[in-house]
Design a protein around this motif. Structure first.
Motif, PDB file in Angstrom:
ATOM      1  N   ASN A  76       0.830  -1.198   0.000  1.00 18.14           N
ATOM      2  CA  ASN A  76       0.000   0.000   0.000  1.00 18.14           C
ATOM      3  C   ASN A  76       0.873   1.260   0.000  1.00 18.14           C
ATOM      4  N   PRO A  77       0.679   2.162  -0.965  1.00 18.44           N
ATOM      5  CA  PRO A  77       1.596   3.290  -1.139  1.00 18.44           C
ATOM      6  C   PRO A  77       1.830   4.143   0.105  1.00 18.44           C
ATOM      7  N   GLU A  78       0.767   4.534   0.809  1.00 19.36           N
ATOM      8  CA  GLU A  78       0.969   5.423   1.960  1.00 19.36           C
ATOM      9  C   GLU A  78       1.621   4.698   3.139  1.00 19.36           C
ATOM     10  N   ASP A  79       1.515   3.364   3.164  1.00 21.04           N
ATOM     11  CA  ASP A  79       2.241   2.611   4.190  1.00 21.04           C
ATOM     12  C   ASP A  79       3.747   2.676   3.939  1.00 21.04           C
ATOM     13  N   LEU A  80       4.133   2.804   2.678  1.00 21.80           N
ATOM     14  CA  LEU A  80       5.552   3.005   2.367  1.00 21.80           C
ATOM     15  C   LEU A  80       6.026   4.368   2.868  1.00 21.80           C
ATOM     16  N   ASN A  81       5.162   5.383   2.766  1.00 23.37           N
ATOM     17  CA  ASN A  81       5.506   6.692   3.337  1.00 23.37           C
ATOM     18  C   ASN A  81       5.701   6.587   4.841  1.00 23.37           C
ATOM     19  N   ALA A  82       4.835   5.809   5.494  1.00 24.50           N
ATOM     20  CA  ALA A  82       4.957   5.614   6.939  1.00 24.50           C
ATOM     21  C   ALA A  82       6.241   4.866   7.278  1.00 24.50           C
ATOM     22  N   LEU A  83       6.588   3.875   6.468  1.00 24.37           N
ATOM     23  CA  LEU A  83       7.828   3.126   6.701  1.00 24.37           C
ATOM     24  C   LEU A  83       9.039   4.044   6.626  1.00 24.37           C
ATOM     25  N   GLU A  84       9.034   4.970   5.696  1.00 27.93           N
ATOM     26  CA  GLU A  84      10.161   5.895   5.579  1.00 27.93           C
ATOM     27  C   GLU A  84      10.296   6.758   6.834  1.00 27.93           C
ATOM     28  N   GLN A  85       9.174   7.226   7.390  1.00 31.57           N
ATOM     29  CA  GLN A  85       9.244   7.997   8.631  1.00 31.57           C
ATOM     30  C   GLN A  85       9.807   7.148   9.771  1.00 31.57           C
ATOM     31  N   ALA A  86       9.429   5.867   9.791  1.00 29.90           N
ATOM     32  CA  ALA A  86       9.964   4.955  10.817  1.00 29.90           C
ATOM     33  C   ALA A  86      11.468   4.758  10.634  1.00 29.90           C
ATOM     34  N   LEU A  87      11.900   4.609   9.385  1.00 28.27           N
ATOM     35  CA  LEU A  87      13.325   4.419   9.112  1.00 28.27           C
ATOM     36  C   LEU A  87      14.133   5.654   9.498  1.00 28.27           C
ATOM     37  N   ARG A  88      13.544   6.836   9.300  1.00 27.45           N
ATOM     38  CA  ARG A  88      14.246   8.064   9.710  1.00 27.45           C
ATOM     39  C   ARG A  88      14.379   8.137  11.229  1.00 27.45           C
ATOM     40  N   LEU A  89      13.338   7.697  11.930  1.00 26.96           N
ATOM     41  CA  LEU A  89      13.442   7.648  13.395  1.00 26.96           C
ATOM     42  C   LEU A  89      14.524   6.662  13.829  1.00 26.96           C
ATOM     43  N   LYS A  90      14.588   5.544  13.140  1.00 33.63           N
ATOM     44  CA  LYS A  90      15.613   4.536  13.461  1.00 33.63           C
ATOM     45  C   LYS A  90      17.011   5.080  13.207  1.00 33.63           C
ATOM     46  N   ASP A  91      17.169   5.806  12.098  1.00 32.98           N
ATOM     47  CA  ASP A  91      18.473   6.399  11.786  1.00 32.98           C
ATOM     48  C   ASP A  91      18.905   7.396  12.858  1.00 32.98           C
ATOM     49  N   ALA A  92      17.935   8.164  13.361  1.00 32.02           N
ATOM     50  CA  ALA A  92      18.246   9.214  14.336  1.00 32.02           C
ATOM     51  C   ALA A  92      18.382   8.680  15.755  1.00 32.02           C
ATOM     52  N   ASN A  93      17.942   7.454  15.986  1.00 27.61           N
ATOM     53  CA  ASN A  93      17.976   6.882  17.328  1.00 27.61           C
ATOM     54  C   ASN A  93      18.597   5.491  17.270  1.00 27.61           C
ATOM     55  N   PRO A  94      19.919   5.411  17.345  1.00 28.51           N
ATOM     56  CA  PRO A  94      20.622   4.126  17.231  1.00 28.51           C
ATOM     57  C   PRO A  94      20.090   3.093  18.226  1.00 28.51           C
ATOM     58  N   GLY A  95      20.004   1.862  17.773  1.00 29.54           N
ATOM     59  CA  GLY A  95      19.494   0.796  18.615  1.00 29.54           C
ATOM     60  C   GLY A  95      17.996   0.569  18.489  1.00 29.54           C
ATOM     61  N   SER A  96      17.333   1.414  17.698  1.00 34.78           N
ATOM     62  CA  SER A  96      15.882   1.286  17.515  1.00 34.78           C
ATOM     63  C   SER A  96      15.562   0.084  16.617  1.00 34.78           C
ATOM     64  N   THR A  97      14.362  -0.452  16.781  1.00 37.90           N
ATOM     65  CA  THR A  97      13.916  -1.577  15.965  1.00 37.90           C
ATOM     66  C   THR A  97      12.563  -1.256  15.332  1.00 37.90           C
ATOM     67  N   ILE A  98      12.356  -1.790  14.140  1.00 35.63           N
ATOM     68  CA  ILE A  98      11.096  -1.608  13.419  1.00 35.63           C
ATOM     69  C   ILE A  98      10.476  -2.979  13.166  1.00 35.63           C
ATOM     70  N   THR A  99       9.241  -3.155  13.633  1.00 34.37           N
ATOM     71  CA  THR A  99       8.485  -4.379  13.382  1.00 34.37           C
ATOM     72  C   THR A  99       7.322  -4.039  12.469  1.00 34.37           C
ATOM     73  N   LEU A 100       7.241  -4.710  11.340  1.00 34.04           N
ATOM     74  CA  LEU A 100       6.125  -4.491  10.422  1.00 34.04           C
ATOM     75  C   LEU A 100       4.999  -5.458  10.772  1.00 34.04           C
ATOM     76  N   LEU A 101       3.787  -4.942  10.906  1.00 38.29           N
ATOM     77  CA  LEU A 101       2.612  -5.766  11.205  1.00 38.29           C
ATOM     78  C   LEU A 101       1.624  -5.655  10.053  1.00 38.29           C
ATOM     79  N   THR A 102       1.249  -6.794   9.492  1.00 36.54           N
ATOM     80  CA  THR A 102       0.277  -6.803   8.404  1.00 36.54           C
ATOM     81  C   THR A 102      -0.748  -7.897   8.635  1.00 36.54           C
ATOM     82  N   MET A 103      -1.953  -7.674   8.156  1.00 35.19           N
ATOM     83  CA  MET A 103      -3.021  -8.662   8.248  1.00 35.19           C
ATOM     84  C   MET A 103      -3.500  -8.986   6.845  1.00 35.19           C
ATOM     85  N   GLY A 104      -3.625 -10.271   6.547  1.00 34.95           N
ATOM     86  CA  GLY A 104      -4.070 -10.657   5.218  1.00 34.95           C
ATOM     87  C   GLY A 104      -3.810 -12.121   4.947  1.00 34.95           C
TER      88      GLY A 104
END
Length: 290
Positions: A39-67
């Protein structure tokens, strides 16, 4: 500070290629007849998460999807771009869910993940365009929410500062953590795949996918645990059977019709100012514009 970030994402049918077989007789989407995309706007959200991860070392991102089990495809796609892990919430009992049932199921999965600082997701999915699931999840979890986010400006001291893009302008808001943030398509595009991560995770698979693999590939999954994607059922997240899928969906589709737009007439104008001015006057007179 390190953050535990959850990104909500959906594998959606590509609505740019909708044909006559796109809907079933019961009004639900025939997903097997349409190509599936992130989903296109979920990719926009992922980029914001990746930027937070870049700015905060040690951060983790878990993707949750239903389907369907094949939704593991977008988890791999997210991992290629920098996410750490993912969960596919999949169960036949979840099928046919409207936004109410979907948000309940995802909220149960978020509770099972636990220990999160911020939840990010796209504003809406292109197969529904309701923009309801994110806010409903926030409500079910009792969390503050920020919608129509275009950029996360800052995150510190237990608060996140977000720039929102609204119809008539821009506003900046601050929310306490944890919270839910839904991201607009006007936000920064998601970064491309990282070649090294593609090489490392290209054989990642969910249990449903692993069942169809060769013995050699199964052995590889056993040897490298980080390649095993999680797959959860409705029972695993302790979902109430009456609040998921069709039983938990008060929205009912009565009828589906294909709308075909046809041009009634065509007019060819020359490129003179007078011709264009006459056309504008005519459109204003018959109330087409103005």
């Amino acid at each position: 500070m390190s953050l535990n970030i959850i990104v909500l994402a959906k594998q959606v049918p590509d609505t740019r290629n909708v044909g006559k077989d796109a809907m079933k007789e019961d009004g639900t989407i025939n997903r097997a007849a349409l190509p599936a995309i992130f989903n296109p706007e979920d990719l926009n959200a992922l980029e914001q998460a990746l930027r937070l991860k870049d700015a905060n070392p040690g951060s983790t991102i878990t993707l949750l999807t239903m389907g369907l089990p094949r939704a593991a495809e977008i988890i791999r796609e997210a991992i290629y771009r920098g996410a750490d892990s993912g969960v596919v919430l999949t169960d036949r009992a979840l099928g046919g869910a409207d936004t109410l049932a979907t948000s309940y199921s995802l909220a149960q999965a978020v509770k099972k993940i636990g220990n999160y600082d911020i939840i990010l997701g796209g504003r809406q999915a292109i197969d529904g365009d309701t923009a309801q699931v994110g806010p409903q999840i926030a409500e079910k979890l009792g969390l503050p929410q920020v919608t129509y986010a275009e950029e996360i400006l800052d995150l510190k001291d237990g608060y996140v500062t977000v720039k929102r893009r609204l119809e008539n302008g821009v506003e900046t808001v601050k929310s306490p953590l944890p919270c839910v943030v839904t991201v607009n398509g006007t936000a920064a595009e998601c970064r491309p795949r990282n070649a090294m991560r593609v090489q490392k995770y290209k054989y990642a698979a969910s249990p449903s996918e692993a069942a169809t693999l060769s013995e050699e590939r199964k052995a590889l999954l056993e040897k490298r645990p980080y390649l095993n994607l999680q797959e959860w059922s409705a029972a695993y997240v302790e979902a109430d059977p009456m609040q998921i899928g069709l039983p938990g969906s008060p929205t009912k589709v009565k009828n589906v019709e294909n709308v075909v737009f046809a041009t009634k007439e065509c007019r060819v104008l020359d490129d003179s100012d007078a011709a264009i001015e006459d056309l504008i006057k005519e459109l204003i007179t018959n109330h087409t514009i103005g």
